[in-house]
Design an enzyme around this catalytic site. Structure first.
Site, PDB file in Angstrom:
ATOM      1  N   CYS A 110       0.821  -1.210   0.000  1.00  0.00           N
ATOM      2  CA  CYS A 110       0.000   0.000   0.000  1.00  0.00           C
ATOM      3  C   CYS A 110       0.862   1.271   0.000  1.00  0.00           C
ATOM      4  O   CYS A 110       1.575   1.525  -0.950  1.00  0.00           O
ATOM      5  CB  CYS A 110      -0.966  -0.051   1.188  1.00  0.00           C
ATOM      6  SG  CYS A 110      -2.338   1.092   1.117  1.00  0.00           S
ATOM      7  N   HIS A 111       0.822   2.063   1.064  1.00  0.00           N
ATOM      8  CA  HIS A 111       1.627   3.281   1.168  1.00  0.00           C
ATOM      9  C   HIS A 111       3.011   3.029   1.784  1.00  0.00           C
ATOM     10  O   HIS A 111       3.816   3.944   1.879  1.00  0.00           O
ATOM     11  CB  HIS A 111       0.903   4.331   2.021  1.00  0.00           C
ATOM     12  CG  HIS A 111      -0.273   4.961   1.338  1.00  0.00           C
ATOM     13  ND1 HIS A 111      -1.476   4.311   1.197  1.00  0.00           N
ATOM     14  CD2 HIS A 111      -0.424   6.168   0.758  1.00  0.00           C
ATOM     15  CE1 HIS A 111      -2.332   5.099   0.564  1.00  0.00           C
ATOM     16  NE2 HIS A 111      -1.723   6.227   0.276  1.00  0.00           N
ATOM     17  N   ALA A 112       3.285   1.808   2.210  1.00  0.00           N
ATOM     18  CA  ALA A 112       4.573   1.504   2.853  1.00  0.00           C
ATOM     19  C   ALA A 112       5.798   1.744   1.968  1.00  0.00           C
ATOM     20  O   ALA A 112       6.877   2.012   2.508  1.00  0.00           O
ATOM     21  CB  ALA A 112       4.583   0.078   3.405  1.00  0.00           C
TER      22      ALA A 112
END
Length: 187
Positions: A110-112
């Site tokens: 995801c946003h990691a």
């Protein structure tokens, strides 16, 4: 139990996407892995679930108490707040870099990948991410693909919670394979 004798670090703080931490945690434990929740703070951290705060989880160790040497792999759950808070915390970035220096598998969803960008370990790598940070990933020098899961020499990335089944399968596969010589800080 194919992950017996494997130690896994999940690095997170408040605002992690609930499913992106709890589902890999459950799957890895079911395969016999020892999994520690690592954070920049002690106590509990809260998930984000839909459009509100969700379930909390107890932190097992803080970044000050661990080193990459203690683990076989690192998982970075997404959410928006979680990686955004951790990316400005230098001990978190050092912890991530150390996994790459030791050629150990790392997984981000995801946003990691924001954490991978801030740690300086994403250039020249094939990755995916949540669509809204595609430009960030490309501007950091990575090759971005719109696929449920992308694996590049021990670095596993996925786009969103719906990709978790494929993400978890690849995390387990990469963990079983072990170190990857091409998993380096500057690919």
């Amino acid at each position: 139990m194919k992950l017996q004798d494997k130690n896994v670090a999940i690095l997170a703080t408040d605002g992690f996407e609930k499913s992106e931490l709890f589902e890999p945690l459950k799957a890895l434990k079911a395969e016999g892995a020892t999994v520690h929740i690592i954070s920049s703070k002690e106590g509990e951290i809260k998930s984000w679930d839909g459009d509100n705060w969700g379930k909390s989880i107890t932190v097992d160790r803080t970044l000050e108490d661990v080193k990459a040497d203690d683990y076989h792999t690192l998982i970075l759950p997404g959410g928006v707040a979680n990686p955004d808070l951790l990316r400005s915390h230098e001990p978190a970035l050092d912890f991530i870099r150390d996994f790459f220096k030791q050629s150990k598998p790392v997984a981000a969803i995801c946003h990691a990948p924001w954490l991978l960008i801030s740690a300086g370990v994403i250039a020249n790598r094939d990755v995916t991410s949540y669509h809204s940070i595609k430009d960030d990933v490309i501007n950091a020098g990575a090759n971005w693909f719109d696929k449920p899961v992308v694996v590049d020499n021990g670095l596993t990335t996925s786009r969103k919670p719906e990709d978790l089944p494929q993400f978890i399968d690849k995390v387990i596969e990469e963990l079983c394979e072990g170190k990857h010589d091409a998993q380096v800080v500057n690919a």
